[in-house]
Motif scaffolding. Structure first.
Motif, PDB file in Angstrom:
ATOM      1  N   ALA A   1      43.596  -7.850  11.896  1.00  0.00           N
ATOM      2  CA  ALA A   1      42.789  -8.403  13.123  1.00  0.00           C
ATOM      3  C   ALA A   1      42.181  -7.337  13.810  1.00  0.00           C
ATOM      4  N   PRO A   2      42.748  -6.156  14.207  1.00  0.00           N
ATOM      5  CA  PRO A   2      42.166  -5.128  15.091  1.00  0.00           C
ATOM      6  C   PRO A   2      40.819  -4.662  14.455  1.00  0.00           C
ATOM      7  N   ILE A   3      40.766  -4.571  13.100  1.00  0.00           N
ATOM      8  CA  ILE A   3      39.614  -4.238  12.587  1.00  0.00           C
ATOM      9  C   ILE A   3      38.502  -5.220  12.503  1.00  0.00           C
ATOM     10  N   VAL A   4      38.805  -6.449  12.349  1.00  0.00           N
ATOM     11  CA  VAL A   4      37.722  -7.428  12.397  1.00  0.00           C
ATOM     12  C   VAL A   4      37.258  -7.516  13.990  1.00  0.00           C
ATOM     13  N   LEU A   5      38.144  -7.518  14.768  1.00  0.00           N
ATOM     14  CA  LEU A   5      37.805  -7.506  16.356  1.00  0.00           C
ATOM     15  C   LEU A   5      36.792  -6.281  16.659  1.00  0.00           C
ATOM     16  N   LEU A   6      37.085  -4.862  16.030  1.00  0.00           N
ATOM     17  CA  LEU A   6      36.137  -3.579  15.984  1.00  0.00           C
ATOM     18  C   LEU A   6      34.874  -4.044  15.718  1.00  0.00           C
ATOM     19  N   ILE A   7      35.027  -4.789  14.588  1.00  0.00           N
ATOM     20  CA  ILE A   7      33.659  -5.187  13.860  1.00  0.00           C
ATOM     21  C   ILE A   7      32.719  -5.926  14.803  1.00  0.00           C
ATOM     22  N   ARG A   8      33.671  -7.306  15.173  1.00  0.00           N
ATOM     23  CA  ARG A   8      32.856  -8.138  16.164  1.00  0.00           C
ATOM     24  C   ARG A   8      32.147  -7.500  17.363  1.00  0.00           C
ATOM     25  N   ASP A   9      33.027  -6.467  17.991  1.00  0.00           N
ATOM     26  CA  ASP A   9      32.615  -5.662  19.248  1.00  0.00           C
ATOM     27  C   ASP A   9      31.385  -4.732  18.856  1.00  0.00           C
ATOM     28  N   ALA A  10      31.575  -4.100  17.847  1.00  0.00           N
ATOM     29  CA  ALA A  10      30.343  -3.521  17.208  1.00  0.00           C
ATOM     30  C   ALA A  10      28.964  -4.239  16.919  1.00  0.00           C
ATOM     31  N   ALA A  11      29.392  -5.299  16.274  1.00  0.00           N
ATOM     32  CA  ALA A  11      28.178  -6.266  16.193  1.00  0.00           C
ATOM     33  C   ALA A  11      27.503  -6.778  17.264  1.00  0.00           C
ATOM     34  N   ALA A  12      28.078  -7.063  18.325  1.00  0.00           N
ATOM     35  CA  ALA A  12      27.725  -7.274  19.608  1.00  0.00           C
ATOM     36  C   ALA A  12      26.968  -6.518  20.401  1.00  0.00           C
ATOM     37  N   SER A  13      27.332  -5.101  20.146  1.00  0.00           N
ATOM     38  CA  SER A  13      26.554  -4.065  20.734  1.00  0.00           C
ATOM     39  C   SER A  13      25.329  -3.534  19.887  1.00  0.00           C
ATOM     40  N   GLY A  14      25.233  -4.224  18.865  1.00  0.00           N
ATOM     41  CA  GLY A  14      23.858  -4.134  18.048  1.00  0.00           C
ATOM     42  C   GLY A  14      24.018  -2.966  16.867  1.00  0.00           C
ATOM     43  N   HIS A  15      25.163  -2.425  16.570  1.00  0.00           N
ATOM     44  CA  HIS A  15      25.272  -1.489  15.502  1.00  0.00           C
ATOM     45  C   HIS A  15      24.904  -2.016  14.227  1.00  0.00           C
ATOM     46  N   PRO A  16      23.983  -1.327  13.365  1.00  0.00           N
ATOM     47  CA  PRO A  16      23.608  -1.819  12.039  1.00  0.00           C
ATOM     48  C   PRO A  16      24.578  -2.305  11.340  1.00  0.00           C
ATOM     49  N   GLY A  17      24.168  -3.284  10.572  1.00  0.00           N
ATOM     50  CA  GLY A  17      25.402  -3.786   9.603  1.00  0.00           C
ATOM     51  C   GLY A  17      26.442  -4.536   9.823  1.00  0.00           C
ATOM     52  N   MET A  18      26.845  -4.189  11.238  1.00  0.00           N
ATOM     53  CA  MET A  18      28.082  -4.996  11.607  1.00  0.00           C
ATOM     54  C   MET A  18      28.047  -6.400  11.683  1.00  0.00           C
ATOM     55  N   ALA A  19      26.940  -6.967  12.273  1.00  0.00           N
ATOM     56  CA  ALA A  19      26.756  -8.488  12.204  1.00  0.00           C
ATOM     57  C   ALA A  19      27.032  -9.156  10.706  1.00  0.00           C
ATOM     58  N   ASP A  20      26.200  -8.536   9.936  1.00  0.00           N
ATOM     59  CA  ASP A  20      26.117  -9.069   8.548  1.00  0.00           C
ATOM     60  C   ASP A  20      27.738  -8.767   7.962  1.00  0.00           C
ATOM     61  N   LEU A  21      28.286  -7.812   8.250  1.00  0.00           N
ATOM     62  CA  LEU A  21      29.804  -7.501   7.627  1.00  0.00           C
ATOM     63  C   LEU A  21      30.670  -8.598   8.460  1.00  0.00           C
TER      64      LEU A  21
END
Length: 221
Positions: free
Chosen positions: A125-145
């Motif tokens: 869960a902490p990694i998925v939350l990390l990905i969620r927050d990175a996606a929200a910040s616009g980091h490339p590829g994170m929303a797709d992941l």
């Protein structure tokens, strides 16, 4: 037997040993990089963590990290995939499948699902939350992941639900898709975030809650 033959056999054994030794060392290095990257990502955040810092902390070259993982998105993907294995021993999905195939008591199986969730969630869960927050910040590829992770989790829940329906372990009239939706909701990183990270629940309490929620919605009275 000729010395040439003996020499060939020894050389073959040496090469096989060397190859297995190299594979073992490579796997150990891979695990070390992933563990180091996980710690840094969760401590500093996705954006603030660099490949150079991960490589330095793991005592490898940045080039090797790029070669093996393709940069930060690949590292995060590998960390997330590793988390699905569980805390050790046979992979959690393998243990889950075995439990579903051998269970005769549906409530005991829901308890088992709760324990699996309590085992995997603190890792994943902490990694998925990390990905969620990175996606929200616009980091490339994170929303797709993030979408890929959710899609894969739903497919897994649908697989579980179909097994349970096929074995007649769920309440009458409950279809696989409806059951999968319940299981999908019970395995979100956001639920773990709400109850464990924000409300301070322990893993055991969390697992018991998941088991009770699944039993109430999938088994009925």
């Amino acid at each position: 037997m000729s010395s040439a033959v003996n020499g060939g056999e020894r050389a073959g054994k040496a090469r096989a040993y060397d190859a297995s030794r190299r594979r073992a060392l490579a796997e150990e290095a891979r695990r070390n990089v992933l563990a180091t990257a996980r710690e840094l990502f969760l401590d500093k955040g996705y954006g603030a963590t660099t490949i150079a810092e991960i490589a330095r902390s793991a005592s490898v070259s940045p080039e090797s990290v790029y070669k093996n993982f393709g940069g930060k998105p690949g590292l995060v993907r590998a960390i997330q995939e590793q988390s699905l294995l569980g805390a050790g021993g046979p992979p959690a999905e393998e243990r889950s499948d075995r439990a579903q195939l051998t269970a005769t008591d549906p409530r005991a199986l829901m308890d088992q699902f709760g324990r699996f969730t309590a085992e995997i969630s603190p890792i994943g869960a902490p990694i998925v939350l990390l990905i969620r927050d990175a996606a929200a910040s616009g980091h490339p590829g994170m929303a797709d992941l993030l979408r890929e992770i959710d899609d894969a989790r739903y497919r897994r829940m649908l697989h579980n639900a179909r097994q349970l329906v096929g074995r007649g372990l769920l309440r009458a009239g409950l279809g696989a898709e409806a059951a999968a939706d319940v299981m999908f909701a019970c395995t979100t990183a956001e639920l773990y975030e709400s109850l464990v990270l924000k409300r301070g629940w322990g893993a055991e309490r969390y697992g018991e809650f998941i088991a009770a929620t699944l039993a109430a919605n999938l088994l009925g009275e």
